[in-house]
Design a protein around this motif. Structure first.
Motif, PDB file in Angstrom:
ATOM      1  N   GLY A  24       0.890  -1.101   0.198  1.00  0.00           N
ATOM      2  CA  GLY A  24      -0.005  -0.032  -0.078  1.00  0.00           C
ATOM      3  C   GLY A  24       0.848   1.245   0.042  1.00  0.00           C
ATOM      4  N   LYS A  25       2.160   1.155   0.097  1.00  0.00           N
ATOM      5  CA  LYS A  25       2.990   2.432   0.369  1.00  0.00           C
ATOM      6  C   LYS A  25       3.597   2.373  -1.072  1.00  0.00           C
ATOM      7  CE  LYS A  25       2.325   3.080   4.435  1.00  0.00           C
ATOM      8  NZ  LYS A  25       3.331   3.142   5.390  1.00  0.00           N
ATOM      9  N   THR A  26       4.286   3.621  -1.595  1.00  0.00           N
ATOM     10  CA  THR A  26       4.788   3.756  -3.047  1.00  0.00           C
ATOM     11  C   THR A  26       6.296   4.324  -2.931  1.00  0.00           C
ATOM     12  OG1 THR A  26       3.874   6.169  -3.141  1.00  0.00           O
ATOM     13  CG2 THR A  26       2.393   4.115  -3.837  1.00  0.00           C
ATOM     14  N   VAL A  27       6.918   4.703  -3.825  1.00  0.00           N
ATOM     15  CA  VAL A  27       8.185   5.258  -3.969  1.00  0.00           C
ATOM     16  C   VAL A  27       8.191   6.614  -3.188  1.00  0.00           C
ATOM     17  CG1 VAL A  27       7.816   5.853  -6.368  1.00  0.00           C
ATOM     18  CG2 VAL A  27      10.198   5.318  -5.280  1.00  0.00           C
ATOM     19  N   ARG A  28       7.190   7.280  -3.483  1.00  0.00           N
ATOM     20  CA  ARG A  28       7.009   8.583  -3.001  1.00  0.00           C
ATOM     21  C   ARG A  28       6.995   8.643  -1.462  1.00  0.00           C
ATOM     22  NH1 ARG A  28       8.568  12.781  -4.691  1.00  0.00           N
ATOM     23  NH2 ARG A  28       7.588  11.745  -6.761  1.00  0.00           N
ATOM     24  N   ASP A  29       6.528   7.420  -1.062  1.00  0.00           N
ATOM     25  CA  ASP A  29       6.687   7.587   0.655  1.00  0.00           C
ATOM     26  C   ASP A  29       8.116   7.232   0.888  1.00  0.00           C
ATOM     27  OD1 ASP A  29       3.766   7.604   1.425  1.00  0.00           O
ATOM     28  OD2 ASP A  29       3.728   5.505   0.279  1.00  0.00           O
ATOM     29  N   LEU A  30       8.749   6.423   0.235  1.00  0.00           N
ATOM     30  CA  LEU A  30      10.346   6.315   0.631  1.00  0.00           C
ATOM     31  C   LEU A  30      11.146   7.489   0.453  1.00  0.00           C
ATOM     32  CD1 LEU A  30      12.527   4.357   1.496  1.00  0.00           C
ATOM     33  CD2 LEU A  30      12.630   3.677  -0.922  1.00  0.00           C
ATOM     34  N   VAL A  31      10.761   8.117  -0.744  1.00  0.00           N
ATOM     35  CA  VAL A  31      11.373   9.530  -0.968  1.00  0.00           C
ATOM     36  C   VAL A  31      11.314  10.315  -0.048  1.00  0.00           C
ATOM     37  CG1 VAL A  31      11.657  11.341  -2.438  1.00  0.00           C
ATOM     38  CG2 VAL A  31      11.429   9.295  -3.411  1.00  0.00           C
ATOM     39  N   ARG A  32       9.948  10.487   0.675  1.00  0.00           N
ATOM     40  CA  ARG A  32       9.623  11.226   1.910  1.00  0.00           C
ATOM     41  C   ARG A  32      10.368  11.107   3.111  1.00  0.00           C
ATOM     42  NH1 ARG A  32       4.724  10.340   1.723  1.00  0.00           N
ATOM     43  NH2 ARG A  32       4.227  11.898   0.147  1.00  0.00           N
ATOM     44  N   ILE A  33      10.599   9.930   3.249  1.00  0.00           N
ATOM     45  CA  ILE A  33      11.408   9.580   4.676  1.00  0.00           C
ATOM     46  C   ILE A  33      12.944   8.800   4.423  1.00  0.00           C
ATOM     47  CG2 ILE A  33       9.291   8.638   5.408  1.00  0.00           C
ATOM     48  CD1 ILE A  33      10.532   5.808   5.404  1.00  0.00           C
ATOM     49  N   HIS A  34      13.621   9.175   3.422  1.00  0.00           N
ATOM     50  CA  HIS A  34      14.758   8.705   3.035  1.00  0.00           C
ATOM     51  C   HIS A  34      15.816   9.159   4.039  1.00  0.00           C
ATOM     52  CE1 HIS A  34      15.775  12.445   1.210  1.00  0.00           C
ATOM     53  NE2 HIS A  34      16.714  12.339   1.288  1.00  0.00           N
ATOM     54  N   GLY A  35      15.562  10.643   4.354  1.00  0.00           N
ATOM     55  CA  GLY A  35      16.514  10.946   5.480  1.00  0.00           C
ATOM     56  C   GLY A  35      16.505  10.571   6.824  1.00  0.00           C
ATOM     57  N   ASP A  36      15.023   9.734   7.267  1.00  0.00           N
ATOM     58  CA  ASP A  36      15.002   9.302   8.651  1.00  0.00           C
ATOM     59  C   ASP A  36      15.182   7.772   8.403  1.00  0.00           C
ATOM     60  OD1 ASP A  36      14.358  12.074   9.318  1.00  0.00           O
ATOM     61  OD2 ASP A  36      12.276  11.589   8.683  1.00  0.00           O
ATOM     62  N   VAL A  37      15.489   7.117   7.646  1.00  0.00           N
ATOM     63  CA  VAL A  37      15.828   5.657   7.435  1.00  0.00           C
ATOM     64  C   VAL A  37      17.082   5.134   8.365  1.00  0.00           C
ATOM     65  CG1 VAL A  37      16.245   3.558   6.208  1.00  0.00           C
ATOM     66  CG2 VAL A  37      14.403   5.231   5.346  1.00  0.00           C
ATOM     67  N   VAL A  38      16.840   4.503   9.332  1.00  0.00           N
ATOM     68  CA  VAL A  38      18.081   4.450  10.083  1.00  0.00           C
ATOM     69  C   VAL A  38      18.162   2.657  10.239  1.00  0.00           C
ATOM     70  CG1 VAL A  38      18.024   6.392  11.599  1.00  0.00           C
ATOM     71  CG2 VAL A  38      16.718   4.571  12.317  1.00  0.00           C
ATOM     72  N   GLY A  39      17.394   2.157  10.036  1.00  0.00           N
ATOM     73  CA  GLY A  39      17.412   0.498   9.988  1.00  0.00           C
ATOM     74  C   GLY A  39      16.555  -0.110   8.891  1.00  0.00           C
ATOM     75  N   PHE A  40      16.759  -1.358   8.500  1.00  0.00           N
ATOM     76  CA  PHE A  40      15.760  -2.092   7.608  1.00  0.00           C
ATOM     77  C   PHE A  40      14.485  -2.089   7.960  1.00  0.00           C
ATOM     78  CE2 PHE A  40      14.175  -6.210   5.853  1.00  0.00           C
ATOM     79  CZ  PHE A  40      14.298  -5.796   4.334  1.00  0.00           C
ATOM     80  N   ASN A  41      14.195  -2.147   9.138  1.00  0.00           N
ATOM     81  CA  ASN A  41      12.752  -2.060   9.760  1.00  0.00           C
ATOM     82  C   ASN A  41      12.041  -0.899   9.034  1.00  0.00           C
ATOM     83  OD1 ASN A  41      12.789  -4.391  11.067  1.00  0.00           O
ATOM     84  ND2 ASN A  41      13.389  -3.356  13.039  1.00  0.00           N
ATOM     85  N   ASP A  42      12.653   0.104   9.147  1.00  0.00           N
ATOM     86  CA  ASP A  42      11.939   1.446   8.467  1.00  0.00           C
ATOM     87  C   ASP A  42      11.678   1.224   6.913  1.00  0.00           C
ATOM     88  OD1 ASP A  42      12.419   2.714  10.925  1.00  0.00           O
ATOM     89  OD2 ASP A  42      14.386   3.701  10.459  1.00  0.00           O
ATOM     90  N   LEU A  43      12.484   0.688   6.150  1.00  0.00           N
ATOM     91  CA  LEU A  43      12.398   0.295   4.954  1.00  0.00           C
ATOM     92  C   LEU A  43      11.341  -0.777   4.723  1.00  0.00           C
ATOM     93  CD1 LEU A  43      13.167   1.027   1.956  1.00  0.00           C
ATOM     94  CD2 LEU A  43      15.085  -0.588   2.332  1.00  0.00           C
ATOM     95  N   SER A  44      11.349  -2.021   5.602  1.00  0.00           N
ATOM     96  CA  SER A  44      10.464  -3.018   5.253  1.00  0.00           C
ATOM     97  C   SER A  44       8.778  -2.689   5.520  1.00  0.00           C
ATOM     98  CB  SER A  44      10.681  -4.254   6.297  1.00  0.00           C
ATOM     99  OG  SER A  44      10.558  -3.775   7.722  1.00  0.00           O
ATOM    100  N   ASN A  45       8.552  -1.365   6.170  1.00  0.00           N
ATOM    101  CA  ASN A  45       7.085  -0.869   6.187  1.00  0.00           C
ATOM    102  C   ASN A  45       6.871  -0.403   4.902  1.00  0.00           C
ATOM    103  OD1 ASN A  45       7.033  -1.649   9.057  1.00  0.00           O
ATOM    104  ND2 ASN A  45       8.107   0.321   9.570  1.00  0.00           N
ATOM    105  N   ILE A  46       7.699  -0.122   4.087  1.00  0.00           N
ATOM    106  CA  ILE A  46       7.418   0.444   2.762  1.00  0.00           C
ATOM    107  C   ILE A  46       7.243  -0.510   1.634  1.00  0.00           C
ATOM    108  CG2 ILE A  46       7.887   1.856   1.097  1.00  0.00           C
ATOM    109  CD1 ILE A  46       8.710   4.043   3.310  1.00  0.00           C
ATOM    110  N   VAL A  47       8.276  -1.435   1.486  1.00  0.00           N
ATOM    111  CA  VAL A  47       8.143  -2.292   0.497  1.00  0.00           C
ATOM    112  C   VAL A  47       7.279  -3.448   0.702  1.00  0.00           C
ATOM    113  CG1 VAL A  47      10.809  -1.828   0.367  1.00  0.00           C
ATOM    114  CG2 VAL A  47      10.056  -3.726   1.547  1.00  0.00           C
ATOM    115  N   ALA A  48       7.083  -4.187  -0.540  1.00  0.00           N
ATOM    116  CA  ALA A  48       6.056  -5.195  -0.428  1.00  0.00           C
ATOM    117  C   ALA A  48       6.918  -6.565  -0.826  1.00  0.00           C
ATOM    118  CB  ALA A  48       4.986  -5.237  -1.728  1.00  0.00           C
ATOM    119  N   ARG A  49       6.762  -7.601  -0.074  1.00  0.00           N
ATOM    120  CA  ARG A  49       7.502  -8.784  -0.202  1.00  0.00           C
ATOM    121  C   ARG A  49       6.764 -10.116  -0.672  1.00  0.00           C
ATOM    122  NH1 ARG A  49      12.055 -10.605   4.146  1.00  0.00           N
ATOM    123  NH2 ARG A  49      13.245  -9.072   2.704  1.00  0.00           N
ATOM    124  N   ASP A  50       7.474 -10.531  -1.769  1.00  0.00           N
ATOM    125  CA  ASP A  50       6.716 -11.857  -2.459  1.00  0.00           C
ATOM    126  C   ASP A  50       7.075 -12.978  -1.406  1.00  0.00           C
ATOM    127  OD1 ASP A  50       7.449 -14.145  -4.755  1.00  0.00           O
ATOM    128  OD2 ASP A  50       5.286 -13.197  -4.723  1.00  0.00           O
TER     129      ASP A  50
END
Length: 463
Positions: free
Chosen positions: A267-293
């Protein structure tokens, strides 16, 4: 008080290091209580370089006691009330009373010493200092050890394990497994040809990639040839066989559909990742945005709103790519059809290997070949020579063009060509489940993944 000590011959006294006459020194036997003293014979061992302490060297001067003959015997008077013995010091007390400790040399073999002085026991006692001995620390190589001694690293599995006793894994293959079963697991013919080929393909896909993340954009100047499908299949084949992380980024500025090809959108997009890219400090921050197969492929979706997706720029891609490079080993990029778009420039700048998708028609093949020409004339000639072309059959039945001729054309320009067969599961346009694909489709996707990894292993990581 103990009786006086009987007189002994002088030669015995010299031998034992005991004075025949104590003079005016009053000595008593050791008592349990009270301030009593005892006279005992002490023989110091010979001094060696290892006994020196570098803490006792003062201003690079060796004290007198270091130069004296320390092997001489001494008579030491011990104050039993205080329970202390004072070592040989520069200043030897000569007067003994209840508060004084006396050390007297017996043998006059040592050089002349300073005049004896009297010092109260409560005063600070200066310790004897010695010169520092330089000790050379050396390490031994394997060949310098004793010939009859072995080190632990020589106890290897190849040396110790009996190959006839090592349990081999259960063989794969109908005939091989049948013989293994009826023989009571005593006869192991090994895997069949198909199982060996599959494991060898797994080994090629899972080959390690040293260094940083590798970027692989999937390009096509014509829409509808299956570019997003190839990105999905390639990512699933890589993630299914590799132990590291693989991500596919939808960088299509014109509303891409990559996230719709996986069964678990976030449900998240690349725009959400661009918006928080400066606040990503760990993989958990990224895993909330990506979709996993289910194959462990991570996907970053493009913007669903076309009014916002047009704002996705080259700087936005750089922000996403920098985060992906920190947490993933392989970054696939599903690009748009606009090869001159600013996002395409940022994508090609990071590319380690290119994947060009061509359909099985005359116009699709020509556009794919023209894409190679554009890349060659714009500074990416080396990337073209190391590229992989995928001939994707997106229509059922036999293609109208001669696939062999088309493959021969692209092989003259790129490193490898892979054919992707038609699959009704993909043609439906819904989410792709890798295990539900036709065996020929999975095999082709795995061949593509192995070919891409082999190319990445010969190239340097992305900057």
């Amino acid at each position: 008080m103990t009786p006086d000590r009987p007189e002994k011959p002088l030669e015995d006294d010299a031998e034992n290091g005991v004075l025949a006459d104590t003079g005016s020194l009053d000595t008593t036997g050791l008592g349990i209580m009270g301030n009593t003293t005892a006279q005992v014979s002490v023989s110091f061992p010979e001094e060696s370089a290892d006994d020196f302490s570098d803490d006792d060297v003062v201003d690079d001067e060796v004290p007198y006691a270091a130069a004296a003959d320390v092997s001489r015997p001494f008579v030491v008077t011990i104050d039993t009330a205080e329970g202390e013995i004072i070592d040989d010091v520069d200043e030897t007390p000569a007067v003994v009373d209840d508060d004084v400790v006396t050390v007297e040399p017996v043998v006059a073999a040592a050089p002349a010493r300073p005049e004896p002085v009297t010092r109260p026991a409560a005063a600070a006692v200066e310790r004897t200092t010695y010169p520092v001995a330089d000790v050379a620390l050396t390490s031994k190589r394997l060949g310098e050890f004793e010939p009859d001694r072995e080190t632990a690293d020589l106890l290897t599995a190849d040396r110790l394990l009996d190959p006839h006793q090592v349990i081999r894994p259960e063989p794969e293959g109908a005939w091989q497994h049948f013989v293994y079963s009826i023989s009571g697991r005593r006869i192991n013919l090994g895997d069949g040809k198909r199982a060996k080929a599959r494991k060898e393909l797994d080994r090629r896909i899972a080959a390690p990639l040293a260094g940083g993340a590798r970027f692989v954009p999937v390009l096509s100047r014509k829409g509808g040839v299956g570019k997003t499908t190839i990105t999905t299949l390639l990512g699933m084949a890589l993630a299914d066989a590799r132990d590291d992380r693989v991500i596919a980024v939808d960088a299509n500025p014109d509303r891409g559909t990559l996230a719709e090809r996986v069964a678990r959108p976030s449900g998240k997009t690349v725009r959400d990742l661009v918006r928080i890219h400066g606040d990503v400090v760990g993989f958990n921050d990224l895993s909330n945005i990506v979709a996993r197969d289910e194959t462990r492929l991570d996907v970053v979706a493009s913007d669903s709103d076309p009014r916002v997706s047009e704002a996705f720029s080259d700087q936005d891609y750089e922000d996403v790519a920098s985060i992906a490079a920190h947490y993933y080993s392989i970054v696939l990029t599903d690009t748009g059809t606009g090869i001159v778009h600013s996002v395409m420039g940022a994508t090609l700048a990071r590319a380690n290997e290119l994947v060009i998708v061509s359909g099985l028609s005359v116009d699709e093949a020509r556009l794919a070949s023209e894409t190679l020409t554009w890349l060659e004339t714009n500074g990416y000639a080396d990337a073209v020579r190391g590229a992989v072309v995928v001939l994707n059959n997106a229509r059922p039945g036999l293609p109208l063009v001669k696939a062999d001729e088309l493959e021969a054309h692209f092989r003259s320009r790129v490193r490898a060509v892979v054919r992707m067969p038609y699959d009704a599961h993909i043609a439906a346009g819904s989410a792709i489940t890798f295990r539900d694909l036709q065996p020929e489709t999975r095999q082709a996707a795995r061949e593509l993944a192995a070919t891409v990894v082999e190319g990445l292993r010969t190239l340097a990581p992305a900057a």
